[in-house]
Design an enzyme around this catalytic site. Structure first.
Site, PDB file in Angstrom:
ATOM      1  N   GLU A 311       1.070  -0.931   0.062  1.00 30.85           N
ATOM      2  CA  GLU A 311      -0.019   0.055   0.163  1.00 30.85           C
ATOM      3  C   GLU A 311       0.753   1.216  -0.077  1.00 30.85           C
ATOM      4  OE1 GLU A 311      -3.437   2.120   2.815  1.00 30.85           O
ATOM      5  OE2 GLU A 311      -2.196   0.484   3.645  1.00 30.85           O
ATOM      6  N   LYS A 370      -9.055   1.410  -1.958  1.00 27.76           N
ATOM      7  CA  LYS A 370      -9.418   0.856  -0.544  1.00 27.76           C
ATOM      8  C   LYS A 370     -10.722   1.108  -0.031  1.00 27.76           C
ATOM      9  CE  LYS A 370      -6.794   1.285   4.299  1.00 27.76           C
ATOM     10  NZ  LYS A 370      -5.843   1.746   4.935  1.00 27.76           N
ATOM     11  N   CYS A 421      -4.729  -3.326   3.315  1.00 22.90           N
ATOM     12  CA  CYS A 421      -4.401  -3.080   4.636  1.00 22.90           C
ATOM     13  C   CYS A 421      -5.697  -3.403   5.617  1.00 22.90           C
ATOM     14  CB  CYS A 421      -4.052  -1.549   4.816  1.00 22.90           C
ATOM     15  SG  CYS A 421      -3.301  -1.485   6.554  1.00 22.90           S
TER      16      CYS A 421
END
Length: 545
Positions: A311, A370, A421
């Site tokens: 990321e 995300k 994440c």
């Protein structure tokens, strides 16, 4: 004056000076058992403790002990203590946020921000415990489950298990979810984690809650003094449930993968090890540019067909101008192999944290944004109402833009299941992509500046997602742990923390669908429905008599 005295009596349990030693003892037991539950979480992963750590709270919430001993501590207060013990301990890695002086935040303000975040996420979990306790007490009062006997005991177990699954499901609908009791079994208890293939993580949660409930009910029956037979019966059911769940999970674990050679894909991983405190400045930016380009080139030379980066590997907006000046882009043009690049993209309404699929010509052919942004870290919740107040206790400069749940990351080898994440804590992000044809998992994360505790817990989350979807998972993180996990949850390779590493591993694309992928979490509504039906029937029976 009498009115004031009556109110004082009503709130007397809140006056600590009125508490007796037995009250503090009860509170201490609740808090300590919550801490014991946290010891089952990675990295210690003493997973066996999770099967007994809920017992004290269950007994306390039942209320019998408080009535007989005259305790002034309410079940809700004990639930708060248990929640602080569990969630506060399991989430203590958040203290790694300090120091923030590299952002220009004064030392004292850095401490305040860190403590605020720790308290905020802990109390969020505590709130769910309060809801569970309230539901148990309400059910006992409304449906007459305060009575003793096998029927009442088993119904309390059903009600408590259903409510626990319900509050965890509710938590997954909120911006904050991490400490489901199911993740206490990852990565150590692979057999029980395979129950996640049936109805997701809630299957594991239900098994743990039910066993704890049966043990607690056995203790309550034994304490009554005249129901030893009932206590032994409940202990036998608890043992049978524990063994049956593990045997069935082990059977699933032992099923051969039967991966085909034609579905093989050799994926490279670059762990750049560029700390956040320098990544946003010229030194770190240059280190990232060189490190990821070099890692990509080396891995392709070693035979990798595609390379995954973490990321925000390149921490700037990816556009025509930045791409043209990027060493990574030039490396892709030179080697003509696919790359999955973690970077930032400008979207309508804000900036997204994205994972791009770059084809051999360096063009972005698909993008995953995300979905689950970190509150206080990547956006300010309730900004219109609380933005000014919370803004003083966070380092967020600009709200991020979340992606949607219906995204698809297409690759030259078919669709991938992408995660960035914090997405790893939300099973539905993975299930939806698997149901739409995702054949392997790609997770790009940045876990800096946190310790190995978070690294181990994040790996534990991805390991559960790999089992639930029956997919190979490739993990690229900035500072560790990067790795590769097979569909049975076995860690094929794992990087060392705080080091620059590259690694190539062969994974396999898979298209089969587990029960969880097909039907989602069907167990929680089933348990809640059964509890409601049986509770309603008990209430009607009590009214007729």
């Amino acid at each position: 004056m009498p009115n004031f005295q009556s109110r004082l009596v009503k709130f007397q349990p809140l006056l600590f000076q009125a508490w007796k030693p037995q009250d503090w003892k009860l509170l201490g037991i609740a808090f300590f058992s919550g801490v014991v539950m946290s010891l089952a979480v990675a990295p210690l992963n003493w997973w066996g403790l999770a099967w007994i750590s809920l017992v004290p709270l269950w007994i306390i919430v039942n209320g019998e002990r408080q009535k007989t001993n005259g305790s002034m501590v309410s079940p809700t207060t004990c639930a708060i203590a248990w929640g602080i013990g569990y969630h506060g301990s399991a989430l203590s890695w958040i203290t790694g946020l300090h120091p923030l002086m590299w952002l220009g935040v004064p030392w004292l303000a850095s401490i305040a921000i860190t403590l605020f975040c720790w308290a905020f996420i802990t109390l969020w979990g505590v709130a769910l415990l309060v809801i569970w306790t309230g539901g148990m007490r309400l059910g006992a009062a409304s449906w007459g489950v305060e009575h003793r006997g096998i029927g009442s005991s088993l119904f309390r177990v059903l009600l408590g298990t259903a409510l626990w699954c319900g509050v965890e499901t509710l938590c997954n609908l909120t911006p904050l979810a991490w400490t489901s009791i199911s993740y206490t079994q990852s990565p150590g208890n692979l057999s029980i984690l395979h129950l996640g293939q049936l109805s997701g993580a809630m299957t594991v949660t239900a098994a743990i809650a039910a066993v704890n409930g049966l043990l607690a009910e056995a203790w309550i029956s034994w304490q009554s003094g005249s129901r030893d037979r009932l206590a032994r019966f409940l202990l036998a059911i608890a043992a049978l449930l524990f063994v049956t769940c593990h045997l069935f999970g082990y059977w699933l674990y032992r099923q051969p993968l039967n991966d085909l050679a034609t579905s093989a894909l050799k994926v490279g991983i670059v762990q750049g090890n560029v700390p956040t405190r320098i990544k946003l400045f010229s030194e770190g930016l240059q280190q990232a540019k060189v490190g990821y380009a070099k890692g990509y080139t080396t891995l392709i030379d070693q035979g990798a067909e595609a390379v995954l980066t973490p990321e925000g590997a390149l921490p700037f907006l990816w556009n025509d101008r930045s791409r043209a000046n990027s060493l990574f882009y030039q490396a892709v043009l030179d080697k003509k192999k696919v790359a999955w690049l973690g970077t930032f993209t400008a979207q309508k309404g804000g900036v997204a944290r994205s994972l791009l699929t770059l084809n051999p010509q360096g063009e972005s052919i698909s993008r995953y944004d995300k979905v689950k942004l970190v509150p206080l870290g990547e956006y300010i919740p309730f900004q219109e109402l609380l933005g000014t107040l919370i803004g003083k206790l966070t380092t967020v400069a600009e709200n991020g833009l979340p992606g949607t749940l219906n995204q698809q990351l297409n690759t030259p080898w078919g669709q991938a299941i992408a995660s960035i994440c914090y997405d790893s804590a939300f099973p539905e992000v993975f299930r939806g992509q698997a149901a739409r044809g995702g054949q392997f998992i790609l997770t790009a994360s940045n876990l800096d500046p946190y310790s190995e505790v978070l690294m181990a817990q994040h790996q534990a989350q991805d390991l559960m997602r790999a089992i639930e979807t029956d997919r190979w998972a490739v993990r690229a993180t900035n500072t560790g742990y990067s790795g590769v996990i097979d569909p049975h949850g076995r860690i094929v390779w794992r990087s060392q923390p705080q080091t620059y590493e590259i690694h190539a591993e062969t994974i396999y694309r898979r298209q089969n669908q587990t029960g969880y992928v097909r039907w989602g979490d069907w167990l929680t509504p089933l348990l809640l429905g059964l509890a409601t039906l049986i509770g309603g029937a008990r209430w009607m029976q009590s009214q007729n008599t």
